[in-house]
Design a protein around this motif. Sequence first.
Motif, short mmCIF file in Angstrom:
data_model
loop_
_atom_site.label_atom_id
_atom_site.label_comp_id
_atom_site.label_asym_id
_atom_site.label_seq_id
_atom_site.Cartn_x
_atom_site.Cartn_y
_atom_site.Cartn_z
N THR A 1 40.68 -42.82 -0.22
CA THR A 1 41.36 -42.08 -1.28
C THR A 1 42.76 -42.64 -1.50
O THR A 1 43.26 -42.67 -2.63
CB THR A 1 41.43 -40.58 -0.95
OG1 THR A 1 42.01 -40.41 0.35
CG2 THR A 1 40.08 -39.92 -0.98
N HIS B 1 42.66 -36.47 -0.35
CA HIS B 1 43.66 -37.18 0.45
C HIS B 1 44.53 -36.17 1.22
O HIS B 1 44.78 -36.34 2.41
CB HIS B 1 44.53 -38.05 -0.47
CG HIS B 1 45.35 -39.07 0.26
ND1 HIS B 1 44.81 -40.20 0.82
CD2 HIS B 1 46.69 -39.14 0.51
CE1 HIS B 1 45.77 -40.92 1.38
NE2 HIS B 1 46.92 -40.29 1.22
N THR C 1 38.63 -28.88 -0.36
CA THR C 1 39.11 -29.51 -1.60
C THR C 1 38.72 -28.69 -2.82
O THR C 1 39.51 -28.52 -3.74
CB THR C 1 38.52 -30.93 -1.70
OG1 THR C 1 38.91 -31.66 -0.53
CG2 THR C 1 39.04 -31.66 -2.92
N ILE D 1 40.64 -36.58 -6.04
CA ILE D 1 41.01 -37.63 -5.06
C ILE D 1 42.30 -37.26 -4.34
O ILE D 1 42.41 -37.40 -3.12
CB ILE D 1 41.13 -39.00 -5.78
CG1 ILE D 1 39.74 -39.45 -6.23
CG2 ILE D 1 41.75 -40.04 -4.87
CD1 ILE D 1 39.75 -40.58 -7.22
N ARG D 2 43.26 -36.73 -5.07
CA ARG D 2 44.53 -36.33 -4.44
C ARG D 2 44.31 -35.18 -3.46
O ARG D 2 44.86 -35.17 -2.36
CB ARG D 2 45.55 -35.92 -5.52
CG ARG D 2 46.97 -35.82 -4.99
CD ARG D 2 47.94 -35.52 -6.11
NE ARG D 2 47.95 -34.12 -6.48
CZ ARG D 2 48.69 -33.19 -5.87
NH1 ARG D 2 49.48 -33.53 -4.87
NH2 ARG D 2 48.66 -31.94 -6.26
#
Lengths: 137, 207
Positions: free
Chosen positions: B44, B79, A48, B75-76
Motif C-alpha cells: 500500500t 496502510h 478498513t 489504500i490509505r
Amino acid sequence: MDPVETDRPQGSEKVESSGHQEKVLLIELQVREYISGFLWLGLLFALTAGLKVSLDSSPEATAVSVSKAPWVFGAIQWMLQRWPAWLSGWVIPLLSTAVLVTLPWWARKVGKRWAWIIFLILSLIWVGLTLLYMFTG
Amino acid sequence: MGKHNNSFTGHMRPRQIMAGALRLRATFCLGGFSFLAFIVLTITGVLLLFYYQPGERAFASLSELDSVLPYGGLIRSLHFWAGQLMVITVFLHMVRVVWSRAYRPLKELNWLTGVALFGLTVMLDYSGYLLRGGQESGSAATVGQALFRLLPGGQALATIFFGQPTPQNGSTIGMYVWHVFILAGVAGFLQLFHFWRIRRGSGVRPL
C-alpha cells in the motif's frame, strides 16, 4: 542444530523423530500460517471497511485548540504533560529500553520468573499510561 | 538440488520443523502477523508513493487521494490500519517471547534484533503520522523537535530527522525519506535477519 534440507520424500505427516523432539514437514506449519494469515487479513479489511481514517485538520484552517499525540506516544505525552521533558521524553523511555535490551542478562541474574515480572510491570505501566492518555488525556 | 542446502532460503524454509511448533500457543502466529502487516504496508505504501507529495502539498495530496482517486481512500485506510496492527502485534509478539523465555542463550541476538524492530515499528508509526501533513502532525513534529533540542547538538539532530516542519504541517522531504526508505528499509532487512536467526536456532521451540 542447523536446519538442513535433505532430499527425503514428502507425504507422511511425521517424518522423523530426532531425540525427544518429533519433527514434521514444514507444509503442516504453512497450512496453519495461510489460514491465520487469511483471518488476519479479514480483520484488517473489516477495520478498513468499518472505521474510516479521517484526515488531519487542514494546515490552512484556523488553528485547532486541542491536538492529541499519536496513540503510540500516548504514554510519553501523558508524562510530558506532568513531568519535565528530559525525564518524560528521554530518561524514562531510555531506561525502559535498557531494561528490555538487558532482559536476558536479568533472567540469568535474578531468575526467569523475576525477568518475566520485571517485563510485565514495565509493559503494564506503558500500556496503562497509553490507555490513560487515549481515554482521558 | 544437492543433499544439503545451506542457502538463505534453505534456512528460512527448511523441510522439517519441530512438531511442537505447530501448536497455536507456540507462537500465536504473532511474528507472522507482524510480517504480514509489513508486507501490506509495503504494497500500500508503494501505491501511495504514486500520488502522495511530501511538504506543503502533503495534506492536499492526501485529501485528493481520499476523495478523488478510485480506491485511494481504501489504500490509505489499509496502510493506516496495517500500521496500527503491526505495532500491536509486534508488542504482543514480544510478550509471547518473554513468556516462553525465547530470549535465552543462542537467541539473545535475536532478542536484541526484536527490540530494535519494535523501536523501528514505533518510529515508522510516528513518522507516518507526521507525513499526514495536517495541524495534528505539525504539533507532533513540534513536540519531537523540542525533545531533540534537549540533547547536546540536538538542533542539528532535529534538522536531520525532521527537516524543517511548520507547526501546521509535519510533513517534510526529510521525514519522507526517513519513513519510506531508511526506517522501512532497515526494518525490512532486520526482519529477514530475524527470521534467518530463528531458523539457525532450530526454529520455534515449544514450551
